[in-house]
Scaffold this motif. Structure first.
Motif, short mmCIF file in Angstrom:
data_model
loop_
_atom_site.label_atom_id
_atom_site.label_comp_id
_atom_site.label_asym_id
_atom_site.label_seq_id
_atom_site.Cartn_x
_atom_site.Cartn_y
_atom_site.Cartn_z
N LEU A 29 0.82 -1.21 0.00
CA LEU A 29 0.00 0.00 0.00
C LEU A 29 0.86 1.27 0.00
N LEU A 30 2.01 1.22 0.66
CA LEU A 30 2.89 2.40 0.76
C LEU A 30 3.93 2.47 -0.34
N GLN A 31 4.09 1.42 -1.11
CA GLN A 31 5.10 1.38 -2.16
C GLN A 31 5.03 2.56 -3.13
N PRO A 32 3.84 2.97 -3.57
CA PRO A 32 3.79 4.10 -4.51
C PRO A 32 4.23 5.43 -3.89
N LEU A 33 4.22 5.52 -2.58
CA LEU A 33 4.59 6.77 -1.91
C LEU A 33 6.08 6.90 -1.64
N ARG A 34 6.87 5.90 -2.01
CA ARG A 34 8.31 5.93 -1.74
C ARG A 34 8.93 7.11 -2.47
N PRO A 35 9.56 8.00 -1.71
CA PRO A 35 10.21 9.14 -2.38
C PRO A 35 11.46 8.67 -3.13
N TYR A 36 11.87 9.44 -4.09
CA TYR A 36 13.07 9.13 -4.86
C TYR A 36 14.26 9.69 -4.07
N TRP A 37 14.70 8.90 -3.08
CA TRP A 37 15.74 9.33 -2.15
C TRP A 37 17.02 9.74 -2.86
N TRP A 131 -1.55 5.26 -11.07
CA TRP A 131 -1.69 6.69 -10.77
C TRP A 131 -1.22 7.04 -9.36
N SER A 132 -1.26 6.09 -8.46
CA SER A 132 -0.85 6.37 -7.09
C SER A 132 0.64 6.72 -7.00
N TYR A 133 1.42 6.34 -7.99
CA TYR A 133 2.85 6.66 -7.98
C TYR A 133 3.11 8.16 -8.21
N TRP A 134 2.11 8.88 -8.63
CA TRP A 134 2.27 10.32 -8.85
C TRP A 134 2.22 11.10 -7.54
#
Length: 161
Positions: A29-37, A131-134
């Motif tokens: 569920l949180l995978q799409p919210l991973r920031p591009y560190w 779309w959640s990756y946006w």
């Protein structure tokens, strides 16, 4: 002794930590919210030490990340080079923005990165990201202030009281 002590270990250590944060497993569920560190840390170094971090450095780090994560070879390299190029072009302006405005600029760059990522997936014939990756660029934008302050304090040797 100079106010800016030689802390050459901070740049590689921050990049290693960014790579490790990217590898940390997250719930689906949180995978799409991973920031591009990696992009966030690289953006800090491009803004603060442009003499040490440039296009070639971004390309090499991107290739290393591509090999490490097993993605399309050159994908992250291209994304990081584009981010670095834009940051270098507008560094003089961005560097003197207040951190809140810097966060907006970084958010725009991270959104641009998502567009490049989507184009690469489209050209490679891979399935499009949901779309959640946006939402990840918004989280990256929110993380810019604490990340900037933390890296700045470590790089300059400031201690919190």
């Amino acid at each position: 002794m100079s106010r800016l002590r030689n802390k050459g270990w901070v740049l590689p250590a921050s990049l290693v930590l960014a790579l490790l944060f990217t590898l940390l497993p997250l719930p689906q569920l949180l995978q799409p919210l991973r920031p591009y560190w990696l992009a966030l840390v690289l953006a800090y170094w491009v803004i603060e030490t442009p003499d040490r971090v440039g296009l070639g450095f971004a390309f090499c780090i991107g290739l290393f990340a591509d090999v490490m994560f097993g993605g399309i070879l050159g994908e992250q390299a291209l994304r990081l080079v584009v981010l670095t190029f834009i940051l270098q072009r507008f560094r003089a302006r961005i560097r003197f923005f207040p951190l809140s405005q810097q966060a907006l600029a970084i958010g725009g760059l991270l959104f641009n990165d998502r567009i490049i990522d989507a184009a690469i997936h489209l050209l490679a014939g891979e399935p499009m990201l949901p779309w959640s990756y946006w939402w990840a660029p918004l989280l990256g934008m929110a993380l810019w202030l604490p990340l900037y302050v933390m890296l700045d304090s470590v790089r300059l040797g400031k201690r919190g009281r």
